[in-house]
Every structure is written in structure tokens, then in C-alpha cells.
Design an enzyme around this catalytic site. Structure first.
Site, PDB file in Angstrom:
ATOM      1  N   MET A  14       4.747   0.988  -2.833  1.00  0.00           N
ATOM      2  CA  MET A  14       5.051   0.563  -4.203  1.00  0.00           C
ATOM      3  C   MET A  14       5.334   1.795  -5.069  1.00  0.00           C
ATOM      4  O   MET A  14       5.248   1.736  -6.296  1.00  0.00           O
ATOM      5  CB  MET A  14       3.890  -0.258  -4.770  1.00  0.00           C
ATOM      6  CG  MET A  14       3.672  -1.552  -3.975  1.00  0.00           C
ATOM      7  SD  MET A  14       2.876  -2.859  -4.906  1.00  0.00           S
ATOM      8  CE  MET A  14       1.333  -2.133  -5.296  1.00  0.00           C
ATOM      9  N   LEU A  59       4.192   7.946  -5.100  1.00  0.00           N
ATOM     10  CA  LEU A  59       3.776   8.457  -3.791  1.00  0.00           C
ATOM     11  C   LEU A  59       2.783   9.613  -3.920  1.00  0.00           C
ATOM     12  O   LEU A  59       2.949  10.497  -4.758  1.00  0.00           O
ATOM     13  CB  LEU A  59       5.008   8.914  -2.998  1.00  0.00           C
ATOM     14  CG  LEU A  59       6.095   7.844  -2.773  1.00  0.00           C
ATOM     15  CD1 LEU A  59       7.248   8.426  -1.957  1.00  0.00           C
ATOM     16  CD2 LEU A  59       5.538   6.592  -2.107  1.00  0.00           C
ATOM     17  N   HIS A  60       1.753   9.583  -3.090  1.00  0.00           N
ATOM     18  CA  HIS A  60       0.780  10.673  -3.024  1.00  0.00           C
ATOM     19  C   HIS A  60       0.668  11.126  -1.571  1.00  0.00           C
ATOM     20  O   HIS A  60       1.402  10.616  -0.702  1.00  0.00           O
ATOM     21  CB  HIS A  60      -0.582  10.236  -3.603  1.00  0.00           C
ATOM     22  CG  HIS A  60      -1.091   8.943  -3.027  1.00  0.00           C
ATOM     23  ND1 HIS A  60      -1.419   8.808  -1.699  1.00  0.00           N
ATOM     24  CD2 HIS A  60      -1.315   7.729  -3.588  1.00  0.00           C
ATOM     25  CE1 HIS A  60      -1.842   7.568  -1.480  1.00  0.00           C
ATOM     26  NE2 HIS A  60      -1.774   6.887  -2.603  1.00  0.00           N
ATOM     27  N   HIS A  96       0.662   8.502   1.209  1.00  0.00           N
ATOM     28  CA  HIS A  96       1.990   8.001   1.597  1.00  0.00           C
ATOM     29  C   HIS A  96       2.720   9.053   2.442  1.00  0.00           C
ATOM     30  O   HIS A  96       3.389   8.720   3.412  1.00  0.00           O
ATOM     31  CB  HIS A  96       2.842   7.720   0.362  1.00  0.00           C
ATOM     32  CG  HIS A  96       2.302   6.648  -0.534  1.00  0.00           C
ATOM     33  ND1 HIS A  96       1.815   6.892  -1.781  1.00  0.00           N
ATOM     34  CD2 HIS A  96       2.202   5.301  -0.347  1.00  0.00           C
ATOM     35  CE1 HIS A  96       1.425   5.766  -2.344  1.00  0.00           C
ATOM     36  NE2 HIS A  96       1.639   4.786  -1.496  1.00  0.00           N
ATOM     37  N   GLY A 148      -1.540   2.196   5.677  1.00  0.00           N
ATOM     38  CA  GLY A 148      -2.772   2.981   5.606  1.00  0.00           C
ATOM     39  C   GLY A 148      -3.998   2.121   5.888  1.00  0.00           C
ATOM     40  O   GLY A 148      -4.054   0.951   5.520  1.00  0.00           O
ATOM     41  N   LYS A 187      -6.708   2.478   4.470  1.00  0.00           N
ATOM     42  CA  LYS A 187      -7.476   2.281   3.235  1.00  0.00           C
ATOM     43  C   LYS A 187      -7.400   0.818   2.795  1.00  0.00           C
ATOM     44  O   LYS A 187      -8.380   0.246   2.346  1.00  0.00           O
ATOM     45  CB  LYS A 187      -6.965   3.200   2.135  1.00  0.00           C
ATOM     46  CG  LYS A 187      -7.778   3.035   0.874  1.00  0.00           C
ATOM     47  CD  LYS A 187      -7.520   4.169  -0.064  1.00  0.00           C
ATOM     48  CE  LYS A 187      -7.956   3.765  -1.436  1.00  0.00           C
ATOM     49  NZ  LYS A 187      -7.114   2.688  -1.960  1.00  0.00           N
TER      50      LYS A 187
END
Ligand code: PAF
Length: 273
Positions: free
Chosen positions: A27, A30-31, A34, A144, A146
């Protein structure tokens, strides 16, 4: 890198690809979490497609759909630098019509935990992921760990709908101090960020107890709740990896899940043991 916005553009592009295709649905905002999915896809596939789409059907009324963090320029740069071949960035009208068939996630696994606080959330996730799979026809898709419940429900959808895509679960990426990366971490003030560290700390508490030989779920949950005490805890659960209940730790098939609210931000984290 190609930036694709319409269904035709994506389909035409996809038709030119030969060899394995990896899809990383996101979505945006990005971090490094990602980034690790994208890098893994680029390493394992000849072609990588990233999608950036803030999917309205997975947000409930009153949630942060309108103010979901956006960093489009930075996202494009990150994808380019990673060697992504195409970035699919559709708008809502491109992805949805007013006559949508319903996709319903199995309720026994989608109306618990995240789905209890966000009823219908996983229906929206499956709806958009199914569309993205149909459009980009990936050999592999990267998600992920998470979002463990999301990952499980997507794996279940792939299995039950006989979809021809391999789901690749990717490790949680954390800051040095243990905070799991999330696009929503930007909502935290410095003080809230420090409080949020109790979440990963509670998972460490659980790890220590398990290493010391504790196998009883109730005991481990109790110790975790003591660590989490100052926070508004929504749930601490220890389940089998298929999200069925268990009474004692089954090493290799267990997942410990935490959700706590820090200010108005719900944060989730988990540990697979
Ligand atoms: O995990 C996310 O970012 C979203 O739920 C996903 C899988 C991209 C679907 O919108």
C-alpha cells in the site's frame, strides 16, 4: 522501470515477460520491511512487479484510509533502485466497479484477532490480492510475516481456490531497538515510540520463558501481559500456525501474537516459534 496505471497497461506488460515473475503487493509508504520483500523477489525471479494501492475495501469506516501515509516519489525511487521492472499504481476506479462479487474470508479465522477489531478487513484484503494475482499472474508473491493472519488467509485462499502462485512468507524487519517496521509507525510521537517498544519486549519475555522450559500458554501469556501492562492491550494470543487454539507450546508450529494501542495507533507484532 515502467509505471503502469491501467489494467490494459499491466496486462500488456505482463504478456511481454518470459521467466519467473515475482509480485510484491503493497500500500506504499515503503520502508525497509517492504524493501526486504522487494529484494527477495528480485533475487528469486527474473522479473519483479510491485503494486502500490491503498485498498479502500480493507479499511473500516472511521479508519485511516484517507490519511494513510503516502510517499509516492520516494516509493518510485526505492523500486527503481531495487531493480523492479514495473510498478503498478492504479486508482480506485481502475480496481473496483459498483458491482463487485463478494469474496469472504473463512469467518472462523478472519473474525478473530485483527478481524475482531476490524470485521470485514480480511474480505477486502483477499478481494484485492485476488485481483492483483489475476492481473499480474505471478509465479511467486511476497508477504511479510508481521501481518501473520493476513498471510495465513492468503495462503488458505491460494490453496482452496487452486491458485497457481507460490506464497513466500518474509521475515519481520525491526529497528535496532526491536520495533517492528510498519508504515503506521509514522503516527507515533517520540514518547509513544518508546512505549511501543514494550510490544517487542513482551515477545522477548515469551522467548525467555520458552527457552527456560515453560510450555504452558496461560503462564507465558501472563508474563507477557505483565511486560505490556502500561499499554492498552487488545490481545495477546498463542496459537498454532493455522490459527487454531493450543494449550501448550508446539515448537515449530506456534505463533505468538500481540496487538496493543499506543495513543490511537494499533500496533501488531508476532513471533513464530
Ligand atoms: O499488507 C498490505 O500492505 C495490504 O494488506 C496488501 C496485502 C497490499 C493488500 O492491500
Amino acid at each position: 522501470m515502467k509505471i503502469l496505471q491501467t489494467i490494459d497497461e499491466l496486462k500488456t506488460f505482463r504478456a511481454t515477460l518470459k521467466g519467473p515473475v515475482g509480485l510484491v503487493p503493497t500500500m506504499g509508504a515503503l520502508h525497509n520491511g517492504h524493501l526486504s520483500l522487494i529484494q527477495q523477489s528480485c533475487n528469486e525471479n527474473e522479473h519483479t512487479i510491485v503494486s502500490i494501492f491503498v485498498n479502500p475495501t480493507q479499511f473500516l469506516a472511521g479508519e485511516d484510509f484517507e490519511k494513510y501515509p503516502k510517499k509516492t516519489e520516494a516509493d518510485i525511487k526505492i523500486c527503481e533502485l531495487c531493480g523492479v521492472e514495473a510498478l503498478f499504481m492504479p486508482d480506485v476506479q481502475t480496481m473496483y466497479t459498483s458491482l463487485e462479487p463478494s469474496i469472504l474470508a473463512p469467518s472462523s479465522k478472519s473474525y478473530i484477532l485483527e478481524g475482531l477489531a476490524r470485521p470485514g478487513h480480511f474480505d477486502g484484503v483477499l478481494q484485492v490480492v485476488l485481483k492483483l494475482f489475476h492481473l499480474s499472474k505471478p509465479h511467486r508473491a511476497y508477504f511479510g510475516k508481521k501481518d501473520a493472519q493476513q498471510l495465513y488467509l492468503i495462503q488458505n485462499m491460494v490453496q482452496t481456490l487452486f491458485l497457481d502462485v507460490q506464497i513466500i512468507p518474509c521475515e519481520i524487519v525491526r529497528e535496532d531497538d526491536g520495533l517492528a517496521l510498519s508504515s503506521r509507525n509514522v503516527y507515533l510521537s517520540n514518547e509513544q515510540r518508546s512505549e511501543a517498544l514494550l510490544i517487542s519486549k513482551s515477545l522477548k519475555t515469551a522467548t525467555r520463558a520458552i527457552i527456560a522450559g515453560t510450555r504452558d500458554i496461560a503462564t507465558i501469556k501472563h508474563e507477557m501481559l505483565l511486560t505490556l501492562e502500561p499499554l492498552h492491550v487488545e490481545y495477546v494470543e498463542i496459537l498454532r500456525r493455522d490459527f487454531d487454539t493450543i494449550e501448550t507450546i508446539d515448537l515449530g508450529n506456534t505463533i505468538i501474537l500481540v496487538c496493543a494501542k499506543v495513543g490511537t495507533t494499533r500496533l501488531i507484532d508476532n513471533l513464530w516459534i
